[in-house]
Design a protein around this motif. Structure first.
Motif, PDB file in Angstrom:
ATOM      1  N   GLY A 183      -3.567   2.059  -0.695  1.00 50.61           N
ATOM      2  CA  GLY A 183      -2.708   2.996  -1.417  1.00 50.61           C
ATOM      3  C   GLY A 183      -3.181   4.439  -1.344  1.00 50.61           C
ATOM      4  O   GLY A 183      -2.484   5.341  -1.811  1.00 50.61           O
ATOM      5  N   SER A 184      -4.337   4.682  -0.740  1.00 48.46           N
ATOM      6  CA  SER A 184      -4.858   6.053  -0.701  1.00 48.46           C
ATOM      7  C   SER A 184      -4.476   6.783   0.575  1.00 48.46           C
ATOM      8  O   SER A 184      -4.778   7.960   0.736  1.00 48.46           O
ATOM      9  N   THR A 185      -3.800   6.083   1.484  1.00 45.86           N
ATOM     10  CA  THR A 185      -3.647   6.571   2.849  1.00 45.86           C
ATOM     11  C   THR A 185      -2.263   6.243   3.390  1.00 45.86           C
ATOM     12  O   THR A 185      -1.754   5.155   3.145  1.00 45.86           O
ATOM     13  N   ASP A 186      -1.699   7.182   4.127  1.00 44.68           N
ATOM     14  CA  ASP A 186      -0.500   6.873   4.918  1.00 44.68           C
ATOM     15  C   ASP A 186      -0.879   5.812   5.956  1.00 44.68           C
ATOM     16  O   ASP A 186      -1.973   5.882   6.533  1.00 44.68           O
TER      17      ASP A 186
ATOM     18  N   HIS B 175      -0.258  15.504   3.403  1.00 43.63           N
ATOM     19  CA  HIS B 175      -1.151  14.662   4.214  1.00 43.63           C
ATOM     20  C   HIS B 175      -0.948  14.795   5.715  1.00 43.63           C
ATOM     21  O   HIS B 175      -1.847  14.516   6.492  1.00 43.63           O
TER      22      HIS B 175
ATOM     23  N   PHE C 282       1.272   4.690  -1.811  1.00 43.68           N
ATOM     24  CA  PHE C 282       0.975   6.032  -1.308  1.00 43.68           C
ATOM     25  C   PHE C 282       2.198   6.949  -1.341  1.00 43.68           C
ATOM     26  O   PHE C 282       2.093   8.118  -1.695  1.00 43.68           O
TER      27      PHE C 282
ATOM     28  N   ARG D  42      -4.733  10.951   5.949  1.00 44.47           N
ATOM     29  CA  ARG D  42      -4.961  11.406   4.580  1.00 44.47           C
ATOM     30  C   ARG D  42      -5.445  12.855   4.631  1.00 44.47           C
ATOM     31  O   ARG D  42      -6.343  13.177   5.407  1.00 44.47           O
TER      32      ARG D  42
ATOM     33  N   ASP E 237       1.339  12.252  -4.373  1.00 38.39           N
ATOM     34  CA  ASP E 237       1.389  13.421  -3.503  1.00 38.39           C
ATOM     35  C   ASP E 237       2.654  13.443  -2.652  1.00 38.39           C
ATOM     36  O   ASP E 237       3.279  12.418  -2.395  1.00 38.39           O
TER      37      ASP E 237
ATOM     38  N   ALA F 220       0.821  -1.220   0.000  1.00 36.89           N
ATOM     39  CA  ALA F 220       0.000   0.000   0.000  1.00 36.89           C
ATOM     40  C   ALA F 220       0.855   1.270   0.000  1.00 36.89           C
ATOM     41  O   ALA F 220       0.476   2.285  -0.592  1.00 36.89           O
ATOM     42  N   LEU F 221       2.019   1.203   0.643  1.00 31.65           N
ATOM     43  CA  LEU F 221       2.858   2.416   0.718  1.00 31.65           C
ATOM     44  C   LEU F 221       3.915   2.461  -0.382  1.00 31.65           C
ATOM     45  O   LEU F 221       4.230   3.545  -0.895  1.00 31.65           O
TER      46      LEU F 221
ATOM     47  N   ASN G 292       6.897   4.438   9.341  1.00 30.19           N
ATOM     48  CA  ASN G 292       6.368   3.976   8.052  1.00 30.19           C
ATOM     49  C   ASN G 292       7.068   2.708   7.546  1.00 30.19           C
ATOM     50  O   ASN G 292       6.813   2.274   6.424  1.00 30.19           O
TER      51      ASN G 292
END
Ligand code: SAM
Length: 322
Positions: free
Chosen positions: A229-232, A27, A17, A218, A22, A10-11, A127
């Motif tokens: 993938g849309s979010t930290d 975020h 992300f 986010r 971005d 996802a990251l 992270n």
């Protein structure tokens, strides 16, 4: 699927992300973005380190998990000219190099072989993907899957880590710090002379959150940790375990302090300017007030000031004591 793999994809997967769009700063707000006083304090740390190293021809500053290079740019503004000319700034970052960075900033997807100077990571380790573990009423700790079910029993290495650092009661959740400790040991071991400094939010034994800390961010808001993938996706760092992992073998001279203690030691003060300045130098007074506000944010014991600074000194004295 286990969380570590889900977070990794996802990251940092092809549409991850952190690597496909971005800026992290779009975020969430880290100390780097909160105020140039943060870079100013690190610049003073660098000046002292340069002296301790005897003024080497080149002084490295390696920022691991550098975002878009914001800290390296702020440091270039804060370091005195003669030192700036000897500074070699390197961003270690999985995201692509931003086009606007000056050529003086090196950009790499992996750690350098050798560092003489400062290796720093601000809000990187939270992270680094980890597995979650849980335990039901009976039986061993098990990996938590992203649908929140309990899967297979944890490995022997992870079980030993949990026993030592985060013993699990029934119904509780823990984030297993082993991958972060491996990542940070690798980074610290590149330092031939100088400091390795990890700055992040975390917790210590005795204050572990019963249900763990995995969460999402986010667009400036805390959101559920959905690995799409849309979010930290971030989890606090078990800093006592991290300190133990580096101080045994890699860097015996390691200290753990809060950001509040570290920044105060480096001259960041939230004291307001004297009121008398308002009449003699109104602009200076307003500037001083703004500085005091930013310093207060960076050292707030209920906010950024509670973040940890884990500093390892290699071949030079430790710059501050806990
Ligand atoms: C939360 S951001 C922090 C950005 C910046 N240091 C700050 O304090 O504002 C974490 C960054 O670490 C990067 N990152 C994560 N794992 C990495 C790795 N193994 N190597 C290099 N960069 C990594 C991510 O791409 C992301 O830009």
């Amino acid at each position: 699927m286990r969380w570590r793999q889900a977070i990794q994809e996802a990251l940092y997967g092809p549409d991850g992300f952190f690597v496909s769009g971005d800026r992290p700063a779009d975020h969430f707000r880290t100390s780097v973005h909160a105020s140039p006083l943060f870079a100013g304090a690190l610049a003073r740390l660098l000046v002292g380190l340069d002296e301790a190293l005897g003024g080497p021809p080149t002084l490295d500053v390696v920022d691991v998990g550098a975002g878009r290079g914001e800290l390296l740019l702020a440091l270039a503004d804060a370091v005195p000219g003669p030192l700036l000319r000897r500074l070699r700034p390197t961003a270690v970052e999985l995201a692509p190099r931003p086009p606007y960075l000056p050529p003086a900033v090196h950009w790499s997807h992996s750690l350098p072989a050798s560092v003489t100077g400062l290796l720093i990571a601000t809000e990187w380790l939270d992270n680094v993907p980890v597995d979650l573990a849980g335990r039901d009423t009976t039986g061993p700790a098990r990996y938590v899957h992203v649908d929140d079910s309990l899967g297979e029993p944890v490995s022997d290495v992870d079980a030993a880590w949990l026993d030592r650092w985060w013993p699990l009661a029934s119904g509780h959740r823990a984030e297993i710090g082993v991958p972060r400790e491996e990542a940070w040991r690798s980074a610290v071991s590149t330092v031939r002379g100088g400091y390795a400094l990890a700055v992040d939010y975390g917790h210590l034994a005795g204050a572990r959150p019963a249900l763990g800390t995995l969460t999402g961010f986010r667009a400036g808001r805390q959101v559920p940790p959905v690995p799409d993938g849309s979010t930290d996706l971030t989890a606090h760092v078990a800093f006592d375990a991290l300190a133990d992992a580096v101080s045994h073998g890699v860097a015996p001279e390691t200290v753990l302090v809060t950001q509040r203690e570290a920044l105060r030691g480096l001259g960041v003060s939230g004291a307001r300017p004297p009121l008398s300045l308002a009449s003699t130098d109104p602009t200076g007074y307003v500037r001083g007030l703004a500085r005091a506000g930013q310093a207060a944010e960076l050292t707030d014991p209920a906010g950024l000031g509670s973040h940890f600074w884990l500093l390892s000194a290699v071949g030079v004295p430790v710059p501050f004591q806990p």
